[in-house]
Write an enzyme that holds these catalytic residues in place. Sequence first.
Site, PDB file in Angstrom:
ATOM      1  N   GLU A 298       0.829  -1.209   0.000  1.00 52.57           N
ATOM      2  CA  GLU A 298       0.000   0.000   0.000  1.00 52.57           C
ATOM      3  C   GLU A 298       0.858   1.252   0.000  1.00 52.57           C
ATOM      4  O   GLU A 298       0.643   2.172  -0.802  1.00 52.57           O
ATOM      5  CB  GLU A 298      -0.916   0.007   1.220  1.00 52.57           C
ATOM      6  CG  GLU A 298      -1.744   1.266   1.355  1.00 52.57           C
ATOM      7  CD  GLU A 298      -2.706   1.425   0.191  1.00 52.57           C
ATOM      8  OE1 GLU A 298      -2.711   2.511  -0.412  1.00 52.57           O
ATOM      9  OE2 GLU A 298      -3.424   0.467  -0.123  1.00 52.57           O
ATOM     10  N   ASP A 302       1.111   4.069  -3.067  1.00 52.85           N
ATOM     11  CA  ASP A 302       0.780   5.479  -2.864  1.00 52.85           C
ATOM     12  C   ASP A 302       1.942   6.391  -3.217  1.00 52.85           C
ATOM     13  O   ASP A 302       1.770   7.419  -3.882  1.00 52.85           O
ATOM     14  CB  ASP A 302       0.361   5.716  -1.408  1.00 52.85           C
ATOM     15  CG  ASP A 302      -0.972   5.087  -1.068  1.00 52.85           C
ATOM     16  OD1 ASP A 302      -1.692   4.685  -1.998  1.00 52.85           O
ATOM     17  OD2 ASP A 302      -1.294   4.986   0.134  1.00 52.85           O
ATOM     18  N   SER A 516      -7.424   2.357  -3.450  1.00 56.64           N
ATOM     19  CA  SER A 516      -6.152   2.898  -2.990  1.00 56.64           C
ATOM     20  C   SER A 516      -5.266   3.257  -4.172  1.00 56.64           C
ATOM     21  O   SER A 516      -4.291   3.980  -4.007  1.00 56.64           O
ATOM     22  CB  SER A 516      -5.434   1.905  -2.084  1.00 56.64           C
ATOM     23  OG  SER A 516      -5.223   0.690  -2.765  1.00 56.64           O
TER      24      SER A 516
END
Length: 600
Positions: A298, A302, A516
Amino acid sequence: MRLVSLIGLPFVAALASAAVPFKGCQHKMKESIYGPPRGWSRHTPAPKHHILELKIALPQHKFAELEQHLWEVSDPNHPRYGAFLSKEETDALTAPHPDTSNIVNEWLASYGLAEESLIRSSANDWVTIRVPVGLAEEMLDTTYYVYKHAETGDSIVRTTSYSLPENLHNHVDLIQPTTMFARFKAFKSTLHWANQSTVLGTSTGTITGPAGNQIDASCNDTITISCLKQLYNSASYNTSATNGNQLGITAYLGQYANNMDLQQFFQLENPSAYGSNYTFVSVNGGLNNQTYAAAGSEANLDTQFGFGLTWPTARTFYSTAGEPPFDPDLLTPTDTNEPYSYWLDYVLSQSMLPQTISTSYGDDEETVPFTYASRVCGGMAVLGTRGVSLLFSSGDYGVGDGNADPATQQCYSNDGLNVTKFLPSFPASCPYVTAVGATVNIPETAVYFSGGGFSDYFVRPEYQEVAVSEYLAKLAPGTYEGLYNTYGRAYPDVSAQGVNFLVVYQGQNALLAGTSCSAPTFSSFVSMLNDARINANKTALGFLNPFLYSSGYTALNDITVGNNPGCGTEGFNATIGWDPVSGFGTPNFEKLLALVLDMP
């Protein structure tokens, strides 16, 4: 957060003496939940010596005034548009009344908690104490237990109710951790390793994008930095490294952005950025573990796409610790709150903030006590008045659990009635943030997992009343009656691609999907818009939604195909205009750029 200066022992003793009546004061229920949310089960009583880090929220008696500032400085049609507040001004508007501070101080002192043992937020509206379970149980007239989560095996120390002396009720909004069971997971689907053919793409030639430009056909197989710039019409735009614009990325729950992976990603997808770095900020003891084994998919996603799209804009990565699992075999573990409160404490104490901040974490709204959700959401409003654009993933489970089968769906109310209902996501449901859903393919359609729906906690804000009412009027009478709150804040607001994002993870190429992917993508284009406004000697955009719902939507690519199943239903459908699957759609940067440069 800051630790205030020590006060003299005689004064502490005087307070303790004056506060003795608290101990005999009648306790009254302050907050309770029917039981732990689905998936949690109660086990043994919590060890009396186990340390709890309790955060006490004091009422912000001028919050209505702050909210009015937010609407005015965020509305492009208002004379005060862009007149953002300073840290000192927002601190003054969120500070508790002096009488509240005094009575809470006296209550704490009556249990031997003197000033030097308290940690206060920048505005003094949060007080943090570290106390053993035994003392917390006495102070809150409750019993803490160890609760275990069936799916993950995690254990936490919580209770299902707590009480306070009756004369404190108007001076304390909430105390946590008590009834909070939210896990605030990252919004991403399973990581898939990618081979070399995936990196190169199997499709050849070009296809026409929504802006009428040509896009590499391989973007229907794999999403890269180049794909997003082509698709969203920003290929010719270059950002500045020196104009003061910044992009912030948040990470929680032990997600670490690996710098070796980042540089490898830059080499692969944006060679010009190779060798560039970012500012690392540790919040509440957040770590920066750079071993490959600790790399977080994650956090990598990002930072790689957020920082890759906006280079050379200045970048900040916040690593926030919080909610360590309780290990009953350890003698001195500490239970803390979910991490948003710690991150908010930190950023609200800073004088300078990134103009755009992206977050890809959340949980079912019903797992977050209403009082806590309201306070965290209020903190987002404060950031909006400071000129920050906050964007959150809308969630990866459609209208609830992502399951369209009525026989196996898992969407139930947590009020003891166990009725089937849609499960909105928080913080996406907060009316002071911009929630980002997901799309797939070119031409774009809404992807099945795109989180969307209507808050059970927050009423629909005025800025979206027209758009959402138009959508609801299109539904057949009785559609999903009783499954959602027709008066709630509706989300998502916008969307972006969310499938087959090519990242580097632990030195290898991999594909990720989820909202995400969408949140840092849309956030990056917002950061580019802020870059352009700053170059034109204008303010940053700040809280986006009043702009998006008044005129910004005209510069978005409307998504009219797709649905988001869940809770034993096919979910909502995408349609012309706003919808609770894709919001208003995906960005057309050149159109948005013209709009924002034409605004004051």
